[in-house]
Design a protein around this motif. Structure first.
Motif, PDB file in Angstrom:
ATOM      1  N   ASP A 219       0.776  -1.283  -0.092  1.00  0.00           N
ATOM      2  CA  ASP A 219       0.071   0.160  -0.088  1.00  0.00           C
ATOM      3  C   ASP A 219       0.841   1.232  -0.163  1.00  0.00           C
ATOM      4  OD1 ASP A 219       0.933   0.446   2.561  1.00  0.00           O
ATOM      5  OD2 ASP A 219      -0.977  -0.246   3.618  1.00  0.00           O
ATOM      6  N   GLU A 220       0.295   2.455  -0.051  1.00  0.00           N
ATOM      7  CA  GLU A 220       1.035   3.656   0.015  1.00  0.00           C
ATOM      8  C   GLU A 220       1.885   3.996   1.146  1.00  0.00           C
ATOM      9  OE1 GLU A 220      -2.719   6.177   1.872  1.00  0.00           O
ATOM     10  OE2 GLU A 220      -2.129   6.571  -0.284  1.00  0.00           O
ATOM     11  N   ASP A 221       1.833   3.129   2.443  1.00  0.00           N
ATOM     12  CA  ASP A 221       2.454   3.176   3.600  1.00  0.00           C
ATOM     13  C   ASP A 221       3.792   2.000   3.353  1.00  0.00           C
ATOM     14  OD1 ASP A 221       1.390   5.324   4.524  1.00  0.00           O
ATOM     15  OD2 ASP A 221      -0.408   4.148   5.014  1.00  0.00           O
ATOM     16  N   GLY A 222       3.811   1.253   2.383  1.00  0.00           N
ATOM     17  CA  GLY A 222       4.714   0.482   2.072  1.00  0.00           C
ATOM     18  C   GLY A 222       4.477  -0.873   2.874  1.00  0.00           C
ATOM     19  N   LEU A 223       3.112  -1.113   3.660  1.00  0.00           N
ATOM     20  CA  LEU A 223       2.921  -2.330   4.077  1.00  0.00           C
ATOM     21  C   LEU A 223       2.305  -3.162   3.019  1.00  0.00           C
ATOM     22  CD1 LEU A 223       0.327  -0.766   7.018  1.00  0.00           C
ATOM     23  CD2 LEU A 223       2.738  -1.798   7.082  1.00  0.00           C
ATOM     24  N   ARG A 224       2.792  -4.466   3.309  1.00  0.00           N
ATOM     25  CA  ARG A 224       2.696  -5.738   2.357  1.00  0.00           C
ATOM     26  C   ARG A 224       1.378  -6.474   2.677  1.00  0.00           C
ATOM     27  NH1 ARG A 224       5.966  -9.672   2.444  1.00  0.00           N
ATOM     28  NH2 ARG A 224       6.132 -10.617   0.664  1.00  0.00           N
TER      29      ARG A 224
ATOM     30  N   VAL B 100      -0.748 -13.951   7.460  1.00  0.00           N
ATOM     31  CA  VAL B 100       0.204 -15.006   6.924  1.00  0.00           C
ATOM     32  C   VAL B 100       1.477 -14.478   6.511  1.00  0.00           C
ATOM     33  CG1 VAL B 100      -0.522 -14.400   4.523  1.00  0.00           C
ATOM     34  CG2 VAL B 100       0.035 -16.503   5.006  1.00  0.00           C
ATOM     35  N   ASN B 101       1.752 -13.077   6.758  1.00  0.00           N
ATOM     36  CA  ASN B 101       3.104 -12.595   6.437  1.00  0.00           C
ATOM     37  C   ASN B 101       4.284 -13.239   7.282  1.00  0.00           C
ATOM     38  OD1 ASN B 101       1.694 -10.950   4.746  1.00  0.00           O
ATOM     39  ND2 ASN B 101       2.415  -8.798   5.946  1.00  0.00           N
ATOM     40  N   SER B 102       3.750 -13.791   8.437  1.00  0.00           N
ATOM     41  CA  SER B 102       4.550 -14.498   9.335  1.00  0.00           C
ATOM     42  C   SER B 102       4.810 -16.076   8.905  1.00  0.00           C
ATOM     43  CB  SER B 102       4.222 -14.581  10.866  1.00  0.00           C
ATOM     44  OG  SER B 102       4.886 -15.506  11.420  1.00  0.00           O
TER      45      SER B 102
END
Length: 220
Positions: free
Chosen positions: A109-114, A203-205
């Motif tokens: 997203d625009e904040d760099g979050l995946r 699920v990023n972990s």
């Protein structure tokens, strides 16, 4: 690319689906968060018939001195697989199928979050793979990589790459049971084959587990 996937089909159902004899050391299922370097289900062809076996996801070329002796090769690009030293022999002689229920891809997203997306079909999918037996200190280790290609139109909204998905009618050709011509299968999937939706960032972990990982994200 393909860097994480889910497999929920029981081992006996997988063996039946692919008309394969199951090995005794298959990974536990269901697994909603299959990660690189772990053991995964792989379908091999051969003179004795198909086998459903366990392999390390992370292809190890014969010249690696240790499992971490070079880049982690979880994917092989269809465009270069026939010429890359790591994959060219496997592409011709050691192709396999990797059963999955679905796979994950990420956008930022625009904040760099995946943010993860879960991509799936109407039933189990067979991803194109290649495998290599690597000589380790404690004996041979069978390893594999997933073949990827350019994304189709819907998938390109998430990522520019996607795994090569082999249709049931082409399993024999990819496994080398139906002669030559497997190269023509290394294309993107039809636009109407897959569906996808956003899921929770849990699920990023790589330690996350459980069926809720593939639940659609509640945006409310």
């Amino acid at each position: 690319m393909c860097g994480r996937f889910a497999i929920t089909l029981p081992n006996d159902a997988m063996a039946q689906l692919f008309s394969a004899s199951p090995a005794n050391d298959l990974p536990e299922v269901p697994n909603y968060n299959v990660c690189p370097t772990t053991q995964i289900h792989v379908v091999q062809g051969g003179e004795g018939g198909r086998r459903l076996v366990s392999m390390r996801w992370g292809f190890l070329p014969h010249w690696y001195k240790a499992p971490d002796g070079g880049p982690l090769l979880i994917n092989a690009r269809a465009e270069t697989i026939a010429t890359k030293p790591a994959f060219r022999d496997a592409c011709r002689q050691r192709r396999c199928l990797i059963p999955v229920t679905g796979f994950y891809e990420w956008t930022k997203d625009e904040d760099g979050l995946r943010w993860p997306w879960y991509i799936h079909g109407e039933g189990p999918l067979a991803l194109a793979g290649v495998w290599q037996s690597w000589k380790g200190e404690n004996g041979p280790v069978n390893t594999c990589a997933i073949v990827t290609t350019g994304a189709n139109r819907p998938m390109s909204a998430i990522h520019h790459r996607m795994p090569v998905i082999v249709g049931h009618e082409d399993w024999a050709l990819w496994l080398g049971e139906a002669g030559h011509g497997a190269a023509k299968l290394m294309t993107s999937a039809p636009d109407d084959l897959l569906s996808f939706y956003q899921v929770d960032r849990a699920v990023n972990s790589n330690r996350a587990a459980g069926p809720d990982l593939i639940d659609p994200l509640d945006e409310g």
